[in-house]
Scaffold this active site. Structure first.
Site, mmCIF file in Angstrom:
data_model
loop_
_atom_site.group_PDB
_atom_site.id
_atom_site.type_symbol
_atom_site.label_atom_id
_atom_site.label_comp_id
_atom_site.label_asym_id
_atom_site.label_seq_id
_atom_site.Cartn_x
_atom_site.Cartn_y
_atom_site.Cartn_z
ATOM 1 N N GLY A 1 -3.628 10.024 -12.085
ATOM 2 C CA GLY A 1 -2.847 9.293 -13.083
ATOM 3 C C GLY A 1 -1.906 8.335 -12.375
ATOM 4 N N PHE B 1 0.825 -1.200 0.000
ATOM 5 C CA PHE B 1 0.000 0.000 0.000
ATOM 6 C C PHE B 1 0.868 1.263 0.000
ATOM 7 C CE2 PHE B 1 -2.442 -3.353 2.146
ATOM 8 C CZ PHE B 1 -3.590 -3.369 1.361
ATOM 9 N N CYS C 1 -0.797 3.202 -10.788
ATOM 10 C CA CYS C 1 -1.698 2.391 -9.959
ATOM 11 C C CYS C 1 -3.178 2.663 -10.196
ATOM 12 C CB CYS C 1 -1.367 2.590 -8.479
ATOM 13 S SG CYS C 1 0.208 1.889 -7.978
#
Length: 436
Positions: A260, A155, A263
């Protein structure tokens, strides 16, 4: 513990360096020998705050090593992390061929129990495909060595990846093996964060659901910004009011020219494709998130056209090329898309970015883009300034000097970075997203 990271890209490098920093012995594997040589010398092929220092310190401490041999990594490690590319196909599904290829290389090297941890971003239902990969391993390994597959999604955010890895807000471990879970707990023991143990399918779903929700928040506030403009309201004030609700929070409620990077666009598209094609549950809400994001840049460009009337032959400065600040990553950057649109309309574009210049030169080596060495050089002789990435550096540039260097005084702030009243006090015609 002895760990192997296969894939020395952004995720693999940060993960490996941070594991070494907390005391594990890590070997990073990549098939690019030039990259391996660079890393072994303490140099990195990308920009990420704190990473180069972390790398050098742990190489010197002999806790971090690099190799191009998968077998060497497997032999030397108890746990093998996969951090290889999972690119997006044209239909929105993910290409898992890199993962499958790495597993084929791992299989013959297995001589004792190993945990194979999937840290690459993979679509939901990959856990079921792992069963096929397990069969591949068994076919290649005559000794039928015991192993476990674990899903351990990352993450981290580019620009704060080291901090996110060393100080995570959660650690997710997806496995049905108590032996594997116990070893994964040991790996993450030095990290202070809530640890969620779940099944593999749930772990994979958490990653895509989280990123899609963050993308939803961005598209939501961008749509609210359009409503603010129609109603002469201030989107920043509205976002503050929304964000004070603890159930919502202020994060990812900054209006701009759209999301953008490597990911969000990929993860949203993949989640949509998986939900519809594999699970039979069309996710119409996420299609609207995509639609808003896809039209946000054109919405912003229309402001420039409306103010300047004619774009062809105009000289416009653009501050920011990376998809976000504190990175050199220009993949799927809305700022790059903006420059491309301006160039296509005959604009003479003068660009500057604190970290993204080298990679951008490869894009526009033979076009009308001109590369400046500073924000002030970029605005020299320009008729308008466009702010496309919210680098903190841009907030400290002297607007008086900016005005002195420009031929006309238009600012189009695609990230709501500047104070509108201050910009107007200096005599600029100032346009932003959802503010007046």
């Amino acid at each position: 513990m002895k760990l192997c990271i296969i894939g020395a890209g952004h995720v693999g490098l940060v993960t490996g360096a941070c594991f070494a920093e907390v005391g594990h012995h890590v070997i990073c594997i990549d098939n690019d020998q030039r990259k391996i040589d660079m890393l072994a010398a303490g140099k990195i092929p990308l920009y990420e705050p704190q990473l180069e220092e972390l790398l050098s310190r742990n190489i010197a401490a002999k806790r971090l090593f690099f190799s191009n041999s998968v077998k060497a990594g497997v032999d030397a490690s108890e746990v093998i992390f996969l951090a290889v590319p999972t690119p997006l196909r044209a239909d929105g599904t993910v290409d898992l061929s890199c993962i499958e290829q790495v597993v084929r290389e791992i299989a013959p090297a297995l001589g004792a129990y190993r945990i194979i941890v999937d840290k690459s971003t993979v679509p939901v239902k990959t856990g079921e495909k792992m069963a096929e990969i397990i069969q591949i391993i068994r076919r290649h390994n005559a000794a039928s060595t015991l192993f476990d597959i674990v899903s351990n999604p990352e993450f981290l955010r580019e620009g704060s990846a080291v901090r996110d890895t060393l100080h995570p807000d959660r650690i997710v471990i997806g496995s049905s093996s108590q032996r594997a879970i116990a070893l994964m707990r040991k790996i993450y023991e030095p990290f202070s964060a809530p640890l969620l143990i779940t099944d593999v399918n749930s772990a994979e779903l958490i990653k895509h659901a989280a990123n899609s929700f963050l993308a939803l928040k961005i598209s939501y506030i961008n749509m609210v910004a359009r409503i603010c403009e129609a109603n002469k309201a201030d989107v920043k004030k509205v976002a503050d009011g929304i964000g004070l609700d603890k159930r919502i929070g202020r994060g990812f409620l900054d209006a701009g020219i759209g999301y953008g990077g490597s990911c969000f666009p990929k993860d949203v598209a993949t989640f949509i494709a998986i939900c519809q094609q594999q699970l039979g549950r069309p996710f119409g809400l996420l299609r609207e998130v995509q639609k808003i994001n896809d039209t946000q840049l054109e919405y912003f460009i229309s402001k420039i056209r409306g103010a300047l009337q004619v774009l062809e032959g105009r000289k416009i400065a653009v501050w920011g090329l990376t998809f976000k600040p504190d990175t050199d990553d220009i993949r799927n950057s809305v700022a790059v898309a903006l420059v491309n649109l301006l160039i296509s309309e005959g604009v003479i574009v003068q660009v500057y970015d604190p970290k993204g210049m080298e990679k951008s030169r490869r894009l526009w080596a033979k076009t009308a883009a001109r590369f400046a060495s500073s924000p002030l050089e970029a605005v020299q002789g320009a008729e308008a300034l466009v702010i496309a990435t919210e680098w903190k550096e841009f907030t400290s540039v002297d607007l008086r000097e900016v005005k002195a260097r420009m031929q006309a005084w238009f600012i189009f702030d695609g990230r709501n970075l500047l104070n509108p009243s201050v910009a107007r006090q200096f005599g600029f015609s100032y346009y932003s997203i959802g503010r007046f």
